[in-house]
Design an enzyme around this catalytic site. Structure first.
Site, PDB file in Angstrom:
ATOM      1  N   GLY A  49       0.835  -1.191   0.000  1.00 53.93           N
ATOM      2  CA  GLY A  49       0.000   0.000   0.000  1.00 53.93           C
ATOM      3  C   GLY A  49       0.868   1.238   0.000  1.00 53.93           C
ATOM      4  O   GLY A  49       1.993   1.224   0.518  1.00 53.93           O
ATOM      5  N   GLN A  54       2.676   9.889   1.313  1.00 57.57           N
ATOM      6  CA  GLN A  54       4.018   9.317   1.461  1.00 57.57           C
ATOM      7  C   GLN A  54       4.961   9.740   0.338  1.00 57.57           C
ATOM      8  O   GLN A  54       6.175   9.615   0.479  1.00 57.57           O
ATOM      9  CB  GLN A  54       3.944   7.796   1.518  1.00 57.57           C
ATOM     10  CG  GLN A  54       3.282   7.274   2.777  1.00 57.57           C
ATOM     11  CD  GLN A  54       3.168   5.772   2.723  1.00 57.57           C
ATOM     12  OE1 GLN A  54       2.191   5.237   2.227  1.00 57.57           O
ATOM     13  NE2 GLN A  54       4.185   5.093   3.221  1.00 57.57           N
ATOM     14  N   CYS A  94       5.940  -0.273   7.297  1.00 57.69           N
ATOM     15  CA  CYS A  94       5.571   0.916   6.526  1.00 57.69           C
ATOM     16  C   CYS A  94       6.743   1.346   5.659  1.00 57.69           C
ATOM     17  O   CYS A  94       7.891   1.361   6.119  1.00 57.69           O
ATOM     18  CB  CYS A  94       5.186   2.037   7.486  1.00 57.69           C
ATOM     19  SG  CYS A  94       4.687   3.564   6.674  1.00 57.69           S
ATOM     20  N   LEU A  95       6.457   1.693   4.414  1.00 58.60           N
ATOM     21  CA  LEU A  95       7.511   2.152   3.517  1.00 58.60           C
ATOM     22  C   LEU A  95       8.135   3.456   3.998  1.00 58.60           C
ATOM     23  O   LEU A  95       9.272   3.761   3.650  1.00 58.60           O
ATOM     24  CB  LEU A  95       6.956   2.315   2.097  1.00 58.60           C
ATOM     25  CG  LEU A  95       6.424   1.028   1.456  1.00 58.60           C
ATOM     26  CD1 LEU A  95       5.857   1.323   0.072  1.00 58.60           C
ATOM     27  CD2 LEU A  95       7.485  -0.041   1.402  1.00 58.60           C
ATOM     28  N   HIS A 136      -4.399   1.504   7.550  1.00 57.22           N
ATOM     29  CA  HIS A 136      -3.028   2.020   7.638  1.00 57.22           C
ATOM     30  C   HIS A 136      -2.813   3.177   6.653  1.00 57.22           C
ATOM     31  O   HIS A 136      -2.304   4.244   7.025  1.00 57.22           O
ATOM     32  CB  HIS A 136      -2.049   0.869   7.348  1.00 57.22           C
ATOM     33  CG  HIS A 136      -0.616   1.260   7.337  1.00 57.22           C
ATOM     34  ND1 HIS A 136       0.258   0.898   8.334  1.00 57.22           N
ATOM     35  CD2 HIS A 136       0.121   1.979   6.440  1.00 57.22           C
ATOM     36  CE1 HIS A 136       1.470   1.389   8.051  1.00 57.22           C
ATOM     37  NE2 HIS A 136       1.411   2.036   6.901  1.00 57.22           N
ATOM     38  N   GLU A 137      -3.211   2.967   5.397  1.00 54.27           N
ATOM     39  CA  GLU A 137      -3.013   4.011   4.380  1.00 54.27           C
ATOM     40  C   GLU A 137      -3.895   5.224   4.648  1.00 54.27           C
ATOM     41  O   GLU A 137      -3.473   6.364   4.423  1.00 54.27           O
ATOM     42  CB  GLU A 137      -3.254   3.458   2.978  1.00 54.27           C
ATOM     43  CG  GLU A 137      -2.336   2.306   2.574  1.00 54.27           C
ATOM     44  CD  GLU A 137      -0.851   2.575   2.787  1.00 54.27           C
ATOM     45  OE1 GLU A 137      -0.406   3.740   2.684  1.00 54.27           O
ATOM     46  OE2 GLU A 137      -0.121   1.611   3.062  1.00 54.27           O
ATOM     47  N   HIS A 140      -2.294   7.607   6.963  1.00 54.13           N
ATOM     48  CA  HIS A 140      -1.342   8.512   6.302  1.00 54.13           C
ATOM     49  C   HIS A 140      -2.043   9.761   5.787  1.00 54.13           C
ATOM     50  O   HIS A 140      -1.498  10.866   5.877  1.00 54.13           O
ATOM     51  CB  HIS A 140      -0.650   7.818   5.125  1.00 54.13           C
ATOM     52  CG  HIS A 140       0.473   6.930   5.522  1.00 54.13           C
ATOM     53  ND1 HIS A 140       1.630   7.394   6.108  1.00 54.13           N
ATOM     54  CD2 HIS A 140       0.630   5.588   5.404  1.00 54.13           C
ATOM     55  CE1 HIS A 140       2.451   6.380   6.343  1.00 54.13           C
ATOM     56  NE2 HIS A 140       1.867   5.272   5.924  1.00 54.13           N
TER      57      HIS A 140
END
Length: 170
Positions: A49, A54, A94-95, A136-137, A140
């Site tokens: 994701g 991000q 997480c990226l 999660h996304e 962000h």
């Protein structure tokens, strides 16, 4: 397509609350290219994701693909969770927080309303990994990171570990 730079914790831009995407913009070549670039960036990272926030685009949209074969890409524009059910603990990464994983408690099932890549509204009921990824996304897009669910001490340890890794890579 192009790789996009992913912002990393504790970059303050990750705390920016995203604004809605103008639905008239969705069909534009520029927006469609941005979606393609986000998928390429996510797959290459590798991740499941990626929220626009991000990649320093502070608009409410995200791309997700939880399939093993990377053949189920999903786009959520102006998403809204309209129902949550149950609870699950999932070890998240997480990226924007590379190499760090922690248990986070989230709803087990969600119903989300959004606009798809084709500009059409849709509603999706899902559970498990996809439900976790959506939550999660969406965090962000609200300027929240999964490390915010950790204690202040653990969050500071994560910040120091990432700073050390960046120094060692330089």
């Amino acid at each position: 397509m192009a790789q996009l730079p992913i912002l990393e914790f504790p970059d303050p831009r990750l705390r920016t609350v995203a604004v809605d995407v103008d639905p008239a913009r969705i069909a534009s070549a520029e927006f469609q290219q941005l979606l393609d670039d986000m998928f390429e960036t996510m797959y290459d990272a590798p991740g499941i994701g990626l929220a626009a926030s991000q990649v320093d685009v502070h608009q409410r949209f995200m791309v997700i693909d939880v399939s093993d074969e990377h053949d189920a890409p999903m786009v959520f524009i102006n998403p809204e969770i309209v129902a949550r059910d149950g609870e699950q603990v999932y070890q998240e990464g997480c990226l924007s927080v590379p190499g760090i994983f922690a248990d986070v408690t989230r709803a087990n099932a969600v119903t989300v309303k959004a606009i798809g890549r084709d500009g059409q509204p849709f509603e999706l009921q899902t559970e498990g990994l996809l439900a976790v990824c959506i939550q999660h996304e969406m965090d962000h897009l609200l300027g929240k990171l999964f490390v915010d669910y950790l204690s202040p001490l653990k969050r500071e340890m994560v910040r120091k570990k990432l700073a050390k890794a960046r120094r060692n890579a330089a």
